[in-house]
Motif scaffolding. Structure first.
Motif, PDB file in Angstrom:
ATOM      1  N   GLN A  63       0.807  -1.218   0.000  1.00 17.41           N
ATOM      2  CA  GLN A  63       0.000   0.000   0.000  1.00 17.41           C
ATOM      3  C   GLN A  63       0.841   1.271   0.000  1.00 17.41           C
ATOM      4  OE1 GLN A  63      -3.356  -0.528  -0.361  1.00 17.41           O
ATOM      5  NE2 GLN A  63      -2.587  -2.619  -0.507  1.00 17.41           N
ATOM      6  N   ASP A  92       3.547  -6.503   4.700  1.00 14.99           N
ATOM      7  CA  ASP A  92       2.098  -6.675   4.573  1.00 14.99           C
ATOM      8  C   ASP A  92       1.559  -7.648   5.610  1.00 14.99           C
ATOM      9  OD1 ASP A  92       0.688  -5.344   2.239  1.00 14.99           O
ATOM     10  OD2 ASP A  92       2.544  -6.035   1.291  1.00 14.99           O
ATOM     11  N   SER A  97      -3.371  -9.065   0.038  1.00 16.12           N
ATOM     12  CA  SER A  97      -2.836  -7.820  -0.530  1.00 16.12           C
ATOM     13  C   SER A  97      -1.430  -8.050  -1.070  1.00 16.12           C
ATOM     14  CB  SER A  97      -2.778  -6.713   0.529  1.00 16.12           C
ATOM     15  OG  SER A  97      -4.063  -6.324   0.896  1.00 16.12           O
TER      16      SER A  97
END
Length: 162
Positions: A63, A92, A97
């Motif tokens: 992200q 993560d 993800s």
């Protein structure tokens, strides 16, 4: 007008903004890189097994915009310099993800997920991405914070010199 006070204040502010360990020479520079093994159930990385190679130890997460931006350049460096060991340690927490990122960006690096940030903490990493350059003897030579231009001739020449 008196400027010395403003100059001193500006110098202090600049030093606080830059941080001591945020530049090219981290506190652990010229020391043997802390060894580690990370196994996420799918992949495993043991730093000591790469002794004899120049290692780029890259901390990232899916992200992180600069991490996303850096990925294609790291992949290109990996293709151009297969003699380098590029080890990508993701922080993560969500395995989905992480997997989506790997698939979306066609990551072909040695990568592993370390959701507890065990290795990042060991190295004093607090920002993402951060990359430690480790020489063939296992000694930390540089720390690069952020998304550098991995195609830059200066960086490439430095890596060639190790």
């Amino acid at each position: 007008m008196r400027f010395p006070g403003y100059i001193a204040l500006g110098s202090l502010a600049l030093s606080l903004i830059c941080g001591c360990d945020r530049g090219a020479h981290p506190a652990n520079a010229d020391k043997v890189a802390p060894d580690f093994t990370v196994d996420d159930g799918e992949n495993s990385i043991h730093l000591a097994s790469f002794r004899g190679k120049v290692v780029l130890l890259n901390f990232w997460w899916s992200q992180c915009p600069p991490c996303i931006q850096e990925t294609p350049a790291l992949e290109q460096l990996h293709r151009d310099r297969p003699d380098l060991a590029i080890l990508a340690v993701s922080i993560d927490a969500d395995p989905a993800s992480y997997r989506r990122f790997i698939n979306r960006y066609h990551v072909d690096l040695n990568t592993v997920r370390d959701p507890d940030q065990t290795v990042a903490k060991m190295y004093g990493t607090e920002g993402w991405p951060e990359t430690y350059i480790i020489d063939r003897k296992g000694v930390i030579r540089r720390k690069i914070v952020g998304d550098p231009d991995w195609s830059n001739p200066e960086i490439r020449n430095y890596l060639n010199s190790l």
